[in-house]
Write an enzyme that holds these catalytic residues in place. Structure first.
Site, PDB file in Angstrom:
ATOM      1  N   GLN A  36       6.289  75.541   4.668  1.00 49.54           N
ATOM      2  CA  GLN A  36       5.524  74.295   4.606  1.00 49.54           C
ATOM      3  C   GLN A  36       6.165  73.228   3.720  1.00 49.54           C
ATOM      4  O   GLN A  36       5.852  72.058   3.852  1.00 49.54           O
ATOM      5  CB  GLN A  36       4.097  74.586   4.130  1.00 49.54           C
ATOM      6  CG  GLN A  36       3.289  75.337   5.178  1.00 49.54           C
ATOM      7  CD  GLN A  36       1.905  75.712   4.682  1.00 49.54           C
ATOM      8  OE1 GLN A  36       1.728  76.759   4.084  1.00 49.54           O
ATOM      9  NE2 GLN A  36       0.923  74.873   4.932  1.00 49.54           N
ATOM     10  N   HIS A 129       4.834  84.536   4.680  1.00 50.56           N
ATOM     11  CA  HIS A 129       3.720  83.579   4.781  1.00 50.56           C
ATOM     12  C   HIS A 129       3.751  82.970   6.183  1.00 50.56           C
ATOM     13  O   HIS A 129       4.288  81.891   6.403  1.00 50.56           O
ATOM     14  CB  HIS A 129       3.864  82.501   3.696  1.00 50.56           C
ATOM     15  CG  HIS A 129       2.628  81.679   3.483  1.00 50.56           C
ATOM     16  ND1 HIS A 129       2.026  81.527   2.247  1.00 50.56           N
ATOM     17  CD2 HIS A 129       1.869  80.948   4.336  1.00 50.56           C
ATOM     18  CE1 HIS A 129       0.967  80.736   2.350  1.00 50.56           C
ATOM     19  NE2 HIS A 129       0.846  80.366   3.619  1.00 50.56           N
ATOM     20  N   ASN A 172       0.985  87.085   3.343  1.00 49.43           N
ATOM     21  CA  ASN A 172      -0.077  86.102   3.175  1.00 49.43           C
ATOM     22  C   ASN A 172      -1.040  86.146   4.369  1.00 49.43           C
ATOM     23  O   ASN A 172      -0.609  86.074   5.535  1.00 49.43           O
ATOM     24  CB  ASN A 172       0.523  84.690   3.102  1.00 49.43           C
ATOM     25  CG  ASN A 172      -0.555  83.629   2.951  1.00 49.43           C
ATOM     26  OD1 ASN A 172      -1.175  83.512   1.893  1.00 49.43           O
ATOM     27  ND2 ASN A 172      -0.817  82.874   4.009  1.00 49.43           N
ATOM     28  N   GLU A 173      -2.305  86.250   4.064  1.00 51.14           N
ATOM     29  CA  GLU A 173      -3.367  86.184   5.064  1.00 51.14           C
ATOM     30  C   GLU A 173      -3.059  86.983   6.329  1.00 51.14           C
ATOM     31  O   GLU A 173      -2.961  86.422   7.432  1.00 51.14           O
ATOM     32  CB  GLU A 173      -3.678  84.721   5.414  1.00 51.14           C
ATOM     33  CG  GLU A 173      -4.250  83.957   4.228  1.00 51.14           C
ATOM     34  CD  GLU A 173      -4.795  82.574   4.590  1.00 51.14           C
ATOM     35  OE1 GLU A 173      -4.560  82.113   5.722  1.00 51.14           O
ATOM     36  OE2 GLU A 173      -5.465  81.977   3.729  1.00 51.14           O
TER      37      GLU A 173
HETATM   38  C1  BGC Z   1      -2.666  79.217   4.355  1.00 48.52           C
HETATM   39  C2  BGC Z   1      -1.882  77.965   4.046  1.00 48.52           C
HETATM   40  C3  BGC Z   1      -2.588  76.764   4.623  1.00 48.52           C
HETATM   41  C4  BGC Z   1      -3.940  76.644   3.958  1.00 48.52           C
HETATM   42  C5  BGC Z   1      -4.752  75.447   4.412  1.00 48.52           C
HETATM   43  C6  BGC Z   1      -4.144  79.054   4.235  1.00 48.52           C
HETATM   44  O1  BGC Z   1      -4.720  79.595   5.379  1.00 48.52           O
HETATM   45  O2  BGC Z   1      -2.184  80.300   3.620  1.00 48.52           O
HETATM   46  O3  BGC Z   1      -0.589  78.122   4.548  1.00 48.52           O
HETATM   47  O4  BGC Z   1      -1.849  75.589   4.481  1.00 48.52           O
HETATM   48  O5  BGC Z   1      -4.697  77.792   4.207  1.00 48.52           O
HETATM   49  O6  BGC Z   1      -5.020  75.495   5.768  1.00 48.52           O
END
Ligand code: BGC
Length: 426
Positions: A36, A129, A172-173
């Site tokens: 990002q 990520h 991540n997530e």
């Molecule tokens: C993610 C980020 C994203 C943020 C806002 C999260 O789900 O880890 O990469 O930019 O939320 O949407």
């Protein structure tokens, strides 16, 4: 007057009291992800999906050129008063072609770790990520036959530069990864990604893909084992928490949704050193699943309901299900109005302090995001504490950066005590 000892001490203090409200060693920081902010992540799967229109309308391009300008980004955070920076390592740079490793890129990320340390920022490092190398995706992604072998090799390589890092997030997530796969597969099967995604979102029937969920849990366990053997870091992963609430009569579906979207991932953290809590909003669950946020003037640029109280709900859920120390690895708001960012974050931190007062073990708060950045297909949602000129790459810190730095320095002493029941739109 005899104080009511059942009331947490901090709520008895006047708002102006200068008493620290978070423990010693609490991490105060901001977060980014590699894709990002870095720019030109050309060997990644995401790079090849960008610009396709709809969900992936815009390209990341040079992004914030943080690949070259990370020392400036880190210095701004440190000078503001923060003591931590969460950033990502990009697998697609470390292994741009299958089995071809870049020592120069490994050295680059080591320099990032050293730069953070030199500036007094505790590095919190994320190893995956959302983005993977394009060749990994072509080989079937997380369900490909050799996925776990490729992943294990990457973790082994990257572990060589992680000495002295105390906090590592493996993936991540994972729940959002499994969710994205669910809708991409359904969209591709119907030959209409955009249409299917829009319909599934509208009808609330999106559920993370169960097969990917299992694979990601396996991948996390592999990574955690290697990283615990080879580094001294505390290892965990980060979970997107939607702070679901049941609607009357829909408790059963609420239970199923909460399990598939979040709790299975939180439960997989029970052996970890910590779990990363990522919270932005809350969502009710109705008969068909999560109810999309109706249009409302208070909604954020991403269309999410303005719910800073979500953080408290998420922290309690993570405590109940994972039962390990918590680190807030993302919390923030997409808004063009920086005063609103400060208001949202103030309220979110009140909920965090209330959770600390209850005895929940929370190790830090990392705001999303350090920089306005590429929001997965779009540039309009601005989450940053720092604005970035997309042509000159000039950094323009917003008042919220100084505010958060001051909050860090005073250990939240000026965050007003107490939380009220949240009335949306109030
Ligand atoms: C993610 C980020 C994203 C943020 C806002 C999260 O789900 O880890 O990469 O930019 O939320 O949407």
């Amino acid at each position: 007057m005899t104080p009511d000892l059942s009331t947490p001490a901090s709520t008895l203090l006047p708002a102006s009291a200068a008493r620290p409200r978070v423990p010693d060693g609490f991490l105060w920081g901001a977060a980014t992800s590699a894709h990002q902010v870095e720019g030109n992540n050309v060997s990644s799967d995401m790079w090849r999906m960008e610009g396709a229109g709809g969900l992936m309308a815009e390209r990341s391009g040079d992004a914030d050129d943080s690949y070259h300008r990370y020392p400036e980004d880190m210095r701004l955070l440190a000078e503001a008063g923060l003591n931590s920076y969460r950033f990502g390592i990009e697998w697609a740079r470390i292994e741009p072609e299958k089995g071809r490793w870049s020592l120069a890129e490994l050295a680059h990320y080591r320099r990032m770790i050293d730069t953070a340390r030199d500036l007094g920022l505790e590095p919190v490092v994320t190893l995956h990520h959302f983005t993977s190398p394009y060749w990994f995706a072509e080989d079937g992604g997380w369900t490909g036959p050799d996925a776990m072998t490729y992943w294990e090799r990457y973790i082994e390589k990257v572990s060589t530069i992680l000495g002295g890092v105390d906090w590592i997030c493996t993936i991540n997530e994972p729940n959002m990864v499994a969710l994205m796969q669910a809708f991409l597969s359904a969209g591709d099967a119907a030959g209409d990604r955009e249409g299917v995604v829009a319909a599934m979102t509208r009808e609330g029937v999106l559920v993370p893909d169960a097969g990917i969920t299992d694979r990601l849990i396996e991948a996390h366990r592999i990574a955690a084992r290697i990283l615990k053997e080879r580094t001294g870091a505390q290892v965990g992963w980060t979970v997107a928490q939607q702070a679901f609430t049941p609607t009357p009569g829909n408790e059963e579906i609420f239970g199923k949704v909460t399990w598939a979207w979040e709790d299975v991932f939180l439960a997989a953290s029970r052996e970890d050193d910590f779990v990363g809590v990522q919270s932005y909003t809350t969502q009710p669950v109705g008969a068909a699943g999560p109810v999309p946020h109706p249009p409302h003037p208070d909604n954020t640029i991403t269309g999410w309901a303005y719910r800073p109280d979500a953080l408290g709900i998420a922290l309690r859920r993570a405590r109940d299900v994972a039962g390990v120390p918590l680190l807030v690895t993302e919390n923030g708001i997409a808004t063009g109005d920086d005063e609103r960012r400060i208001a949202y974050t103030t309220e979110a931190l009140r909920h965090l302090v209330a959770a600390l007062d209850e005895g929940i073990d929370i190790r830090g708060y990392l705001h999303w995001s350090a920089l306005d950045n590429y929001e997965w297909g779009h540039w309009a949602p601005t989450f940053g504490l720092i604005a970035v000129d997309r042509e000159t790459f000039e950094r323009r810190p917003k008042p919220s950066l100084a505010w958060l730095g001051d909050t860090a320095r005073t250990r939240a002493a000026h965050i007003p005590a107490g939380v009220a029941d949240f009335a949306p739109g109030a």
